[in-house]
Motif scaffolding. Structure first.
Motif, PDB file in Angstrom:
ATOM      1  N   ARG A 193       0.813  -1.214   0.000  1.00 15.79           N
ATOM      2  CA  ARG A 193       0.000   0.000   0.000  1.00 15.79           C
ATOM      3  C   ARG A 193       0.849   1.268   0.000  1.00 15.79           C
ATOM      4  O   ARG A 193       0.305   2.371  -0.091  1.00 15.79           O
ATOM      5  CB  ARG A 193      -0.957  -0.033   1.196  1.00 15.79           C
ATOM      6  N   VAL A 194       2.156   1.128   0.090  1.00 17.88           N
ATOM      7  CA  VAL A 194       3.075   2.262   0.027  1.00 17.88           C
ATOM      8  C   VAL A 194       3.480   2.489  -1.424  1.00 17.88           C
ATOM      9  O   VAL A 194       3.989   1.581  -2.088  1.00 17.88           O
ATOM     10  CB  VAL A 194       4.321   2.002   0.900  1.00 17.88           C
ATOM     11  N   ASP A 195       3.239   3.697  -1.936  1.00 24.02           N
ATOM     12  CA  ASP A 195       3.534   3.995  -3.342  1.00 24.02           C
ATOM     13  C   ASP A 195       5.016   4.238  -3.592  1.00 24.02           C
ATOM     14  O   ASP A 195       5.527   3.926  -4.675  1.00 24.02           O
ATOM     15  CB  ASP A 195       2.750   5.235  -3.783  1.00 24.02           C
ATOM     16  N   ARG A 196       5.677   4.827  -2.624  1.00 22.79           N
ATOM     17  CA  ARG A 196       7.105   5.122  -2.765  1.00 22.79           C
ATOM     18  C   ARG A 196       7.725   5.077  -1.374  1.00 22.79           C
ATOM     19  O   ARG A 196       7.140   5.588  -0.419  1.00 22.79           O
ATOM     20  CB  ARG A 196       7.328   6.477  -3.429  1.00 22.79           C
ATOM     21  N   LEU A 197       8.920   4.471  -1.268  1.00 26.92           N
ATOM     22  CA  LEU A 197       9.539   4.218   0.034  1.00 26.92           C
ATOM     23  C   LEU A 197      10.901   4.886   0.129  1.00 26.92           C
ATOM     24  O   LEU A 197      11.766   4.690  -0.732  1.00 26.92           O
ATOM     25  CB  LEU A 197       9.690   2.716   0.252  1.00 26.92           C
ATOM     26  N   LEU A 198      11.072   5.678   1.188  1.00 29.21           N
ATOM     27  CA  LEU A 198      12.364   6.285   1.502  1.00 29.21           C
ATOM     28  C   LEU A 198      12.913   5.615   2.756  1.00 29.21           C
ATOM     29  O   LEU A 198      12.199   5.469   3.757  1.00 29.21           O
ATOM     30  CB  LEU A 198      12.208   7.791   1.723  1.00 29.21           C
ATOM     31  N   PHE A 199      14.174   5.224   2.715  1.00 32.08           N
ATOM     32  CA  PHE A 199      14.830   4.566   3.842  1.00 32.08           C
ATOM     33  C   PHE A 199      15.868   5.506   4.443  1.00 32.08           C
ATOM     34  O   PHE A 199      16.816   5.917   3.766  1.00 32.08           O
ATOM     35  CB  PHE A 199      15.500   3.270   3.373  1.00 32.08           C
ATOM     36  N   LEU A 200      15.668   5.871   5.722  1.00 30.25           N
ATOM     37  CA  LEU A 200      16.665   6.634   6.472  1.00 30.25           C
ATOM     38  C   LEU A 200      17.655   5.631   7.043  1.00 30.25           C
ATOM     39  O   LEU A 200      17.353   4.902   7.986  1.00 30.25           O
ATOM     40  CB  LEU A 200      15.991   7.432   7.590  1.00 30.25           C
ATOM     41  N   PRO A 253      18.278  -1.236   1.441  1.00 31.22           N
ATOM     42  CA  PRO A 253      18.908  -0.423   0.394  1.00 31.22           C
ATOM     43  C   PRO A 253      18.604  -0.899  -1.022  1.00 31.22           C
ATOM     44  O   PRO A 253      18.615  -0.100  -1.955  1.00 31.22           O
ATOM     45  CB  PRO A 253      20.401  -0.548   0.726  1.00 31.22           C
ATOM     46  N   ALA A 254      18.318  -2.185  -1.189  1.00 30.33           N
ATOM     47  CA  ALA A 254      17.979  -2.696  -2.518  1.00 30.33           C
ATOM     48  C   ALA A 254      16.479  -2.683  -2.784  1.00 30.33           C
ATOM     49  O   ALA A 254      16.058  -2.945  -3.912  1.00 30.33           O
ATOM     50  CB  ALA A 254      18.502  -4.132  -2.662  1.00 30.33           C
ATOM     51  N   ILE A 255      15.674  -2.366  -1.770  1.00 24.22           N
ATOM     52  CA  ILE A 255      14.219  -2.393  -1.900  1.00 24.22           C
ATOM     53  C   ILE A 255      13.634  -0.990  -1.969  1.00 24.22           C
ATOM     54  O   ILE A 255      12.732  -0.719  -2.767  1.00 24.22           O
ATOM     55  CB  ILE A 255      13.592  -3.168  -0.716  1.00 24.22           C
ATOM     56  N   ALA A 256      14.145  -0.092  -1.119  1.00 23.01           N
ATOM     57  CA  ALA A 256      13.608   1.272  -1.046  1.00 23.01           C
ATOM     58  C   ALA A 256      13.843   2.022  -2.352  1.00 23.01           C
ATOM     59  O   ALA A 256      14.832   1.792  -3.058  1.00 23.01           O
ATOM     60  CB  ALA A 256      14.240   2.023   0.113  1.00 23.01           C
ATOM     61  N   GLU A 275      18.917   6.403  -5.465  1.00 23.61           N
ATOM     62  CA  GLU A 275      17.563   6.075  -5.896  1.00 23.61           C
ATOM     63  C   GLU A 275      17.590   4.772  -6.693  1.00 23.61           C
ATOM     64  O   GLU A 275      18.527   4.501  -7.443  1.00 23.61           O
ATOM     65  CB  GLU A 275      17.011   7.191  -6.794  1.00 23.61           C
ATOM     66  N   ARG A 276      16.547   3.970  -6.512  1.00 23.94           N
ATOM     67  CA  ARG A 276      16.401   2.729  -7.258  1.00 23.94           C
ATOM     68  C   ARG A 276      15.766   3.050  -8.592  1.00 23.94           C
ATOM     69  O   ARG A 276      14.732   3.713  -8.659  1.00 23.94           O
ATOM     70  CB  ARG A 276      15.546   1.741  -6.465  1.00 23.94           C
TER      71      ARG A 276
END
Length: 277
Positions: A193-200, A253-256, A275-276
């Motif tokens: 349900r998350v359209d775009r994911l940022l990883f801190l 890091p490979a998913i976000a 960015e991926r």
């Protein structure tokens, strides 16, 4: 998304950094923008700043945390009796009401009127529905969570304990197996349900106990009349999260879609955001 180095002052992230994250959400038509990061990375702070920045642009935004969907204490105590005593502690996979999180995000995406669950961390209880906030016609949902987007581990990885808590209180791996099964079975529907994911991304798990203690001190400072955790209790509490946190550091890091590297003081590093494609 691009940026230069931005500090994290006591009151939050640099305005230019926040504006860049908001631009990223809007450029990708992300109705639900996810912020993932280990404990203490600044997810809640950044989410609140994004909501304020969106408001300045005439957008109606709301911040929502995975923490709002913790199972209430009586539910966790029943789970602890039925499955494993460690499930009385909130936070690890298997201790969230995932179905409620999914239906809440769906309603927000549809622009419906929604009441947002809330959790009292010092009291370790979900707040009564009379204290849930109602929102409607939302343009952007900033959804943050400490394990957001994290996949399950391979079964073989569960065999060796990662800390004293697992060695002494979960020697047969039943607790960590239950959480990993939940991460495989229940949480992917929420992650989708998350359209775009940022990883801190912190420099390593080693900084998390200190960051979580700072977070606890801030909670107690806001409500000094209420008891909270001691430093020793925080150190033990963090061990409940260590396995999944270390796995998230390897996997996310490979998913976000966007990875923002942080230094030991929670400041975004000067190297470019990844960015991926």
């Amino acid at each position: 998304m691009s940026r230069a180095a931005h500090p994290v002052p006591p009151d939050g992230f640099d305005e230019a950094f926040v504006a860049g994250v908001l631009d990223d959400a809007l450029a990708h038509d992300a109705r639900v923008y996810g912020l993932s990061g280990l404990q203490g990375t600044g997810k809640s702070t950044l989410a609140a700043q994004l909501v304020a920045a969106a408001d300045m642009r005439g957008l109606r935004a709301v911040a929502l945390s995975l923490d709002a969907f913790y199972l209430d204490l009586p539910q966790r105590r029943r789970l602890a009796r039925r499955v494993h005593p460690l499930l009385a502690t909130r936070g690890p996979p298997g201790t969230h009401e995932v179905a409620l999180a999914c239906t809440t995000l769906d309603a927000l995406r549809d622009g419906d009127s929604v009441t947002l669950p809330a959790f009292d961390k010092l009291g370790d209880r979900r707040l009564p529905r009379t204290r849930w906030r109602r929102v409607a016609d939302v343009d952007l949902v900033v959804f943050e969570g400490w394990c957001l987007g994290t996949p399950p581990q391979d079964a073989d990885a569960l065999r060796v304990p990662v800390n004293a808590l697992e060695r002494e209180e979960d020697p047969d791996g039943r607790w960590r197996g239950f959480g990993n099964d939940a991460l495989a079975r229940d949480y992917p529907a929420l992650w989708r349900r998350v359209d775009r994911l940022l990883f801190l991304q912190p420099p390593g798990f080693e900084v998390v106990p200190r960051w979580r203690w700072q977070q606890e001190q801030a909670l107690q400072a806001r409500e000094p009349s209420r008891p909270g955790m001691t430093r020793a209790q925080v150190e033990r509490f963090v061990q409940h999260y260590e396995r999944v946190s270390r796995h998230a550091l390897r996997a996310l890091p490979a998913i976000a879609d966007v990875v923002v590297a942080l230094d030991a003081d929670r400041r975004p590093r000067p190297d470019p955001v990844r960015e991926r494609v």
